[in-house]
Design a protein around this motif. Structure first.
Motif, short mmCIF file in Angstrom:
data_model
loop_
_atom_site.label_atom_id
_atom_site.label_comp_id
_atom_site.label_asym_id
_atom_site.label_seq_id
_atom_site.Cartn_x
_atom_site.Cartn_y
_atom_site.Cartn_z
N LEU A 158 7.84 -59.40 16.64
CA LEU A 158 8.36 -60.64 17.21
C LEU A 158 7.47 -61.83 16.85
O LEU A 158 7.97 -62.93 16.59
N GLN A 159 6.16 -61.61 16.79
CA GLN A 159 5.25 -62.68 16.35
C GLN A 159 5.50 -63.00 14.88
O GLN A 159 5.48 -64.16 14.47
N THR A 160 5.74 -61.96 14.09
CA THR A 160 6.08 -62.18 12.68
C THR A 160 7.32 -63.04 12.57
O THR A 160 7.38 -63.98 11.77
N ALA A 161 8.34 -62.75 13.39
CA ALA A 161 9.58 -63.53 13.38
C ALA A 161 9.32 -64.98 13.76
O ALA A 161 9.85 -65.90 13.12
N ARG A 162 8.51 -65.22 14.78
CA ARG A 162 8.18 -66.60 15.18
C ARG A 162 7.45 -67.33 14.06
O ARG A 162 7.76 -68.49 13.74
N SER A 163 6.46 -66.66 13.46
CA SER A 163 5.71 -67.28 12.37
C SER A 163 6.61 -67.57 11.17
O SER A 163 6.47 -68.60 10.51
N PHE A 164 7.54 -66.66 10.91
CA PHE A 164 8.49 -66.85 9.82
C PHE A 164 9.37 -68.07 10.09
O PHE A 164 9.57 -68.91 9.21
N GLY A 165 9.88 -68.19 11.30
CA GLY A 165 10.68 -69.36 11.65
C GLY A 165 9.89 -70.64 11.48
O GLY A 165 10.39 -71.64 10.96
N ALA A 166 8.63 -70.63 11.91
CA ALA A 166 7.77 -71.80 11.78
C ALA A 166 7.56 -72.15 10.31
O ALA A 166 7.54 -73.34 9.94
N ARG A 167 7.42 -71.14 9.47
CA ARG A 167 7.24 -71.40 8.03
C ARG A 167 8.49 -72.06 7.44
O ARG A 167 8.37 -73.04 6.69
N VAL A 168 9.65 -71.54 7.78
CA VAL A 168 10.89 -72.13 7.25
C VAL A 168 11.00 -73.58 7.70
O VAL A 168 11.33 -74.47 6.90
N ALA A 169 10.71 -73.85 8.96
CA ALA A 169 10.78 -75.23 9.47
C ALA A 169 9.78 -76.13 8.74
O ALA A 169 10.09 -77.28 8.42
N ALA A 170 8.57 -75.62 8.48
CA ALA A 170 7.55 -76.41 7.78
C ALA A 170 7.98 -76.72 6.35
O ALA A 170 7.79 -77.84 5.86
N VAL A 171 8.55 -75.73 5.68
CA VAL A 171 9.04 -75.97 4.31
C VAL A 171 10.19 -76.96 4.35
O VAL A 171 10.28 -77.86 3.52
N ALA A 172 11.10 -76.82 5.32
CA ALA A 172 12.22 -77.75 5.44
C ALA A 172 11.71 -79.17 5.65
O ALA A 172 12.29 -80.13 5.11
N ALA A 173 10.65 -79.33 6.42
CA ALA A 173 10.09 -80.66 6.65
C ALA A 173 9.55 -81.26 5.36
O ALA A 173 9.65 -82.47 5.14
N LYS A 174 9.01 -80.43 4.46
CA LYS A 174 8.52 -80.92 3.17
C LYS A 174 9.67 -81.40 2.29
O LYS A 174 9.49 -82.26 1.44
N PHE A 175 10.84 -80.78 2.45
CA PHE A 175 12.00 -81.13 1.64
C PHE A 175 12.81 -82.27 2.24
O PHE A 175 13.69 -82.81 1.58
N ALA A 176 12.56 -82.60 3.51
CA ALA A 176 13.35 -83.62 4.20
C ALA A 176 13.13 -84.98 3.55
O ALA A 176 12.02 -85.32 3.14
N PRO A 177 14.22 -85.77 3.49
CA PRO A 177 14.08 -87.11 2.89
C PRO A 177 13.25 -88.05 3.74
O PRO A 177 13.05 -87.90 4.86
#
Length: 184
Positions: free
Chosen positions: A165-184
Motif C-alpha cells: 500500500l505504501q508502494t501504491a501511494r508512492s507510485f501515485g505521488a510519482r505520477v502526480a509529480a511527473v504530471a506537474a512537470k508536463f503541465a503547461p
C-alpha cells in the motif's frame, strides 16, 4: 495542478484498496469500473479532462479482468479521435500469487496506453531486495513497470501488505509529480 484520474476494476476489494492508496498519493479522483464493466455517469468525460490516467485491474488468469477489458475495448471511441494522445498513463495490479503473471497485466495496460498515444510513467522506486528486506518494505515485489501487490487468496482487502500500500501511494505521488512537470 494537473488532474489525475485512477480508473480501476476490483473484484474482491484488494485492487480497490490499492486504487485508493494510489489516488491518495496522487491527489487523484477515483473512477471505478462496475461489476458489469461499465463506467459511472460522466466517466468518459472525467477521463477526457484528465492530464494523467492511472489504470488498475486485478490479475486474473495472467491478464486484466474481463470488466477492465470491456472498458478498454470501449475506449476505441477516444482512440479513433486520438483524444487521449500525449496524456500520461501508468498502471497497477494485484494478484494472489507472488508472481501471478502480474507483469502480463502491466504489459496489457502499457500497450493500451501506447495504442492511445500516451506517455507511460514507470514505478520509479528501487526494489527492497537486500538480505535485510522484509515483506512490508516498499516495492518488496520488485516492479519497475508499475505498482504491484500480492494478497493471499484467503486474505481480505483489510489484510493487504502495508509495504504494498505504501508502494501504491508512492507510485501515485510519482505520477502526480511527473504530471506537474508536463503541465503547461
Amino acid at each position: 495542478m494537473p488532474k489525475v484520474v485512477v480508473i480501476y476494476h476490483s473484484g474482491y476489494g484488494h485492487t480497490q484498496r490499492m486504487a485508493q492508496s494510489v489516488a491518495e498519493g496522487a491527489g487523484a479522483e477515483l473512477l471505478a469500473i462496475d461489476a458489469d464493466g461499465n463506467l459511472p455517469e460522466g466517466g468518459w468525460e472525467t477521463l477526457a479532462a484528465a492530464d494523467a490516467i492511472i489504470m488498475g485491474s486485478p490479475t486474473y488468469m495472467g491478464n486484466v479482468s474481463w470488466q477492465f477489458k470491456k472498458f478498454a475495448d470501449a475506449s476505441s471511441k477516444p482512440w479513433y479521435s486520438q483524444a487521449w494522445k500525449d496524456k500520461l498513463f501508468a498502471g497497477f495490479t494485484n494478484s494472489a500469487s507472488i508472481n501471478g503473471d502480474k507483469l502480463s497485466t502491466l504489459h496489457y495496460l502499457y500497450t493500451l496506453a501506447m495504442q492511445h498515444g500516451g506517455i507511460w510513467v514507470s514505478q520509479g522506486i528501487l526494489p527492497s531486495n537486500s538480505k535485510a528486506a522484509v515483506r512490508n518494505d516498499p516495492n518488496y515485489l520488485g516492479s519497475y513497470s508499475g505498482a504491484i501487490a500480492q494478497s493471499p487468496s484467503d486474505a481480505g482487502a483489510g489484510e493487504m501488505s502495508a509495504g504494498d500500500l505504501q508502494t501504491a501511494r508512492s507510485f501515485g505521488a510519482r505520477v502526480a509529480a511527473v504530471a506537474a512537470k508536463f503541465a503547461p
